[in-house]
Design a protein around this motif. Structure first.
Motif, short mmCIF file in Angstrom:
data_model
loop_
_atom_site.label_atom_id
_atom_site.label_comp_id
_atom_site.label_asym_id
_atom_site.label_seq_id
_atom_site.Cartn_x
_atom_site.Cartn_y
_atom_site.Cartn_z
N PRO A 169 0.97 -1.02 0.09
CA PRO A 169 0.01 0.12 0.07
C PRO A 169 0.77 1.19 0.25
N ASP A 170 2.09 1.26 0.42
CA ASP A 170 2.85 2.40 0.85
C ASP A 170 4.03 2.48 -0.27
N THR A 171 4.17 1.47 -1.01
CA THR A 171 5.37 1.52 -1.88
C THR A 171 5.31 2.56 -2.97
N PRO A 172 6.12 3.37 -3.04
CA PRO A 172 6.45 4.33 -4.04
C PRO A 172 6.37 3.93 -5.62
N VAL A 173 5.81 4.71 -6.55
CA VAL A 173 5.51 4.18 -7.92
C VAL A 173 5.98 5.41 -8.57
N LEU A 174 6.83 5.06 -9.85
CA LEU A 174 7.20 5.96 -10.64
C LEU A 174 6.63 5.35 -12.16
N PHE A 175 5.59 6.21 -12.48
CA PHE A 175 5.06 6.00 -13.84
C PHE A 175 5.67 6.68 -14.99
N MET A 176 6.10 5.90 -16.27
CA MET A 176 6.69 6.51 -17.30
C MET A 176 5.95 6.55 -18.49
N SER A 177 5.98 7.52 -19.43
CA SER A 177 5.34 7.28 -20.70
C SER A 177 5.59 8.53 -21.56
N GLY A 178 5.65 7.99 -22.98
CA GLY A 178 5.93 8.86 -23.94
C GLY A 178 4.72 9.51 -24.42
N TYR A 179 3.23 9.03 -23.58
CA TYR A 179 2.00 9.68 -24.26
C TYR A 179 1.74 10.91 -23.76
N THR B 260 17.27 11.42 -10.19
CA THR B 260 16.74 12.29 -9.29
C THR B 260 15.38 12.18 -8.99
N THR B 261 14.43 11.91 -9.75
CA THR B 261 12.89 11.30 -9.44
C THR B 261 13.00 10.12 -8.44
N VAL B 262 13.82 9.26 -8.76
CA VAL B 262 13.79 7.90 -8.02
C VAL B 262 14.22 8.09 -6.57
N ASP B 263 15.48 8.64 -6.47
CA ASP B 263 16.03 9.12 -5.14
C ASP B 263 15.19 9.84 -4.37
N THR B 264 14.43 11.00 -4.82
CA THR B 264 13.50 12.04 -4.30
C THR B 264 12.47 11.09 -3.62
N GLN B 265 11.70 10.27 -4.32
CA GLN B 265 10.66 9.13 -3.83
C GLN B 265 11.23 8.41 -2.86
N LEU B 266 12.33 7.82 -2.92
CA LEU B 266 12.90 7.01 -1.82
C LEU B 266 13.16 7.66 -0.55
N GLN B 267 13.66 9.10 -0.75
CA GLN B 267 14.15 9.77 0.49
C GLN B 267 12.75 10.15 1.06
N ARG B 268 11.71 10.67 0.32
CA ARG B 268 10.44 10.83 1.25
C ARG B 268 10.00 9.52 1.71
N GLN B 269 10.13 8.54 1.23
CA GLN B 269 9.43 7.30 1.76
C GLN B 269 10.13 7.15 3.14
N SER B 270 11.42 7.17 2.99
CA SER B 270 12.46 6.90 4.21
C SER B 270 11.87 7.82 5.25
N GLU B 271 11.90 9.28 5.09
CA GLU B 271 11.50 10.13 6.16
C GLU B 271 10.04 9.96 6.44
N ALA B 272 8.89 9.45 5.77
CA ALA B 272 7.88 9.26 6.45
C ALA B 272 7.79 8.12 7.34
N ALA B 273 8.90 7.08 6.88
CA ALA B 273 8.79 5.90 7.79
C ALA B 273 9.33 6.05 9.19
#
Length: 781
Positions: A729-739, A768-781
């Motif tokens: 439920p709390d795992t960060p997700v990065l969506f990528m698309s060329g649309y 940068t996008t991946v690490d930012t999300q991981l950092q936020r997840q770590s701080e929230a935990a």
């Protein structure tokens, strides 16, 4: 010219690209990327350039094949569905067949009732009893339609005549339209005792009602003769008298010499009266609300009723010629008229343009022979279809824009995937080469040209209104101050650029880069309209519309607006071209001076931003473009920082994580996996949503982060993530698309704790996008 220079080589490879199969495309992608990487690594300049060119060509062909295959099937399904809906309730029998098998896969109600044919039947069934080899005839007609664009066939039977018209809907389907004309005498439907006799007693016609009445009295039509009747009297008169049937009759002398039409009525149902039949007929026609005209075989109008005179804007017939009055058939109007006058066609319908300067008027003209045997004139029934023609033109334009948008969006998506792979692998190479390296300038050239290609893709997406926009609140004074220096360099010394801001002008919300593109395109367009110099004025103002407004047929909702006017003193635009200026590839410039994409790109960006654009122009005076944007509240501006230096090794500030990477494009997946591994992350790869779910069935595998493409064959990104969201439920997700931006909105609205990254992206942006999300997840935990 960059767009047209790319289109030229593409035309030559389209036929080859369309023959690719899915597995061929995947192999081509892999080979192309490998050749590009090999070309970059080879130190020999000439050989490296050849390998790079080969890799780029293979990637381009594979991308086109993939995009075109999707586009063709999408357009094919759309056209089939639209044709079904348009013709489902048509009184004309319509059906569609598969071009390969000749099997009917759709038929409307009229076809099923009239032709006794249904989906699943061979189309040759409609020729059963009419041809020695029905299937062969159907195949020949279908092949002719595919070769020539249309095919027409006629069958004339004793009781009816059939006209078959075949129109290809696509290379996969053909539309059949079958008009059935009843050849039975129309007088048979009259429920009266009616007969036609010549003066020598020959019975030319007897109605079914009269034949039945005589049969019941023990007589037959053979017993009737002219001797039983009084003298015909003068033309257009009538007399009454007894007949063996003990019925009175009404004798009408027709225009045909030596022939009478007799109408038999009960004795007590007929009153003697005298009238001029011809004059009554003319008066009746003149009062009809339907436009009727008589045209001689030579093409002259011999009669026009009141409604026809109004439509044709003529006071009387006066022998006016049809060729001087109507035009737009595509062939001589007299040839069309002659087909009916000589009997080659019993009925013909066309839409013609009235040849008058004051306005555009289109008339539907139906020609048929006169029902009077002694008359040679052709009868024409006219109706005004100007409004319908206008709607048809707008519908056609809408279809054209939709097709261009689909093509641009599909090709742009595939190019975004290619550019992501090329740019990403180039960034990885730059990590191992500094400025002193001999290969460094070549790698920078690849990176710069990749960025140029990405800009061209954004222009294609702006045309189709599918680009990914990064909306920020823009203060117009600040934004225009930043871009005015560039605009001054664009206009040159002979033109003065003036910027005036109104009072209390509110900020707007738009993509900063695309807004600057709007200003540049409109200023360049104004500059080109003033070859001798002049002034370009950019003005802003605030406008409040408490009840909304309507301008140029467009409804503007109530609210507060910020308006930007770009005005010039140029040559102006002719009124008949104003509606076309936003069409893609439309240009009045000479060959090589413009692509016709500037204003259409502006229109696409403004509409996707939610704004409105209007044009006011007068020849010899100048042109003004007015842009309406919804007014926004003042807030802290977001500033975009762009690093134009070399690519540095990204420093990961987040934790070392287990990342599940799901991407169907192998080159993109390869780059993303290497980029993540360079940061110390462990990566599990999957090429589709189903493969990701299969990996996650193992309870020992618990990823810390999901990276997934949005659009994939089978399960798309949001779909497979939704299925495992209850376990993660709390795992960060990065969506990528060329649309388009729609992909981001849809993905983020359905999945919590998710971010979106539009392709193409750089190595630094991705990490940068991946690490930012991981950092936020770590701080929230």
């Amino acid at each position: 010219m960059p767009f047209m220079s790319i289109l030229a080589p593409l035309r030559s490879i389209l036929p080859v690209a369309l023959t690719f199969k899915q597995r061929h495309i995947s192999v081509a992608f892999t080979i192309g990327v490998l050749l590009l990487i090999a070309g970059m690594l080879i130190s020999h300049d000439a050989l490296g350039a050849i390998i790079l060119t080969a890799g780029a060509s293979i990637l381009t062909m594979a991308a086109l094949a993939f995009g075109l295959q999707r586009l063709i099937w999408t357009i094919y399904a759309r056209d089939i569905d639209r044709t079904r809906r348009m013709l489902a309730f048509s009184p004309t029998a319509c059906l569609m067949t598969d071009t390969k098998t000749g099997i009917v896969f759709w038929a409307n109600d009229a076809a099923r009732e009239t032709l006794d044919i249904a989906a699943g039947d061979p189309v040759g069934h409609i020729f059963t009893g009419l041809s020695a080899d029905p299937d062969a005839l159907a195949t020949r007609l279908q092949d002719r339609a595919l070769d020539e664009g249309t095919a027409v066939h006629h069958n004339k039977l004793q009781a009816e005549e059939r006209r078959y018209e075949l129109i290809p809907v696509s290379i996969y389907a053909v539309l059949w339209k079958i008009d059935v004309t009843d050849l039975r005498d129309s007088r048979d439907s009259i429920p009266l005792d009616l007969a036609q006799l010549s003066d020598d007693g020959e019975i030319r016609y007897a109605s079914p009602a009269l034949r039945e009445a005589l049969k019941q009295s023990g007589q037959s039509t053979a017993q009737l003769s002219a001797a039983d009747l009084p003298d015909p009297g003068r033309i257009a008169s009538f007399d009454t008298g007894p007949l063996p049937t003990e019925r009175s009759f009404l004798r009408l002398r027709t225009h045909q010499e030596h022939e009478d039409t007799l109408l038999f009525l009960p004795v007590d149902g007929l009153a003697a009266q005298t009238a001029s039949a011809d004059q009554t007929r003319i008066d009746t026609l003149d009062m009809m609300p339907v436009a009727v005209a008589h045209i001689s075989p030579e093409g002259h109008f011999t009669y026009l009723n009141q409604e026809a005179r109004r439509l044709l804007r003529m006071k009387q017939a006066d022998g006016a010629h049809i060729s001087d009055t109507l035009e737009g058939l595509g062939r001589p109007v007299m040839e069309w008229l002659s087909d009916v006058a000589t009997g080659r066609l019993t009925r013909a319908t066309e839409v013609l343009r009235l040849n008058r300067d004051e306005s555009e008027t289109y008339l539907k003209v139906v020609l048929t022979n006169s029902c009077r045997p002694d008359e040679t004139d052709v009868v024409a029934v006219l109706s005004d279809v100007t409004e319908l023609k206008s709607l048809e033109a707008k519908f056609t334009q809408s279809q054209k824009m939709q097709a261009i948008g689909q093509l641009a969006g599909g090709v742009a998506h595939d190019f975004n995937n290619l550019l992501t792979a090329i740019s990403g692998h180039c960034d990885l190479l730059l990590l191992r080469h500094d400025r002193s390296d001999l290969d460094y300038p070549d790698l920078m050239q690849i990176q710069q040209n990749t960025n140029r290609a990405a800009a061209l893709v954004r222009q294609l997406l702006a045309l189709s209104r599918q680009q990914t926009l990064k909306f920020v609140t823009l203060d117009l004074q600040e934004t225009m101050s930043d871009v005015i220096h560039l605009l001054n360099r664009l206009v040159g010394e002979k033109i003065t650029l003036t910027l005036r801001h109104g009072e209390d002008v509110a900020p707007i919300r738009s993509d900063k880069r695309q807004f600057e593109q709007i200003l540049m395109n409109l200023v360049v367009n104004a500059r080109d309209a003033m070859p001798m110099g002049g002034e370009i004025r950019i003005e802003t103002e605030a406008l409040s519309l408490p009840t909304g407004s309507v301008r140029d047929g467009v409804h503007i909702p109530a609210g507060d607006y910020t308006i930007i006017h770009i005005a010039d003193d140029g040559t102006g635009i002719p009124q008949n071209l104003i509606e076309k200026v936003f069409d893609p590839f439309f240009t009045t410039k000479r060959q090589g001076e413009g692509t016709g994409l500037g204003l259409s790109t502006v229109y696409g960006i403004v509409k996707q931003t939610g704004g409105y654009i209007f044009i006011t122009s007068e020849e010899g005076v100048g042109t003004t473009f007015s842009l309406y944007f919804t007014a926004q509240e003042h807030e802290q501006q977001e500033r975009l920082v762009v690093n134009h230096g070399r690519v540095e090794t990204p420093v990961s500030k987040g934790q070392r994580a287990l990342i599940l990477l799901v991407e169907d494009e192998a080159p993109v997946r390869s780059f993303a996996a290497r980029a993540l591994e360079l940061q110390g992350h462990r990566v599990i790869e999957a090429d589709c949503g189903e493969a990701a779910l299969e990996i996650l069935e193992n309870p020992e595998i618990r990823p810390d982060f999901f990276v997934t493409d949005v659009i994939m064959p089978g399960l798309d990104g949001p779909s497979w993530v939704s299925q495992i969201r209850d376990r993660f439920p709390d795992t960060p997700v990065l969506f990528m698309s060329g649309y388009s931006e729609d992909s981001r909105v849809a993905a983020q609205s359905r999945i919590s704790n998710a971010v979106f990254l539009g392709k193409p992206f750089s190595l630094a942006e991705f990490i940068t996008t991946v690490d930012t999300q991981l950092q936020r997840q770590s701080e929230a935990a």
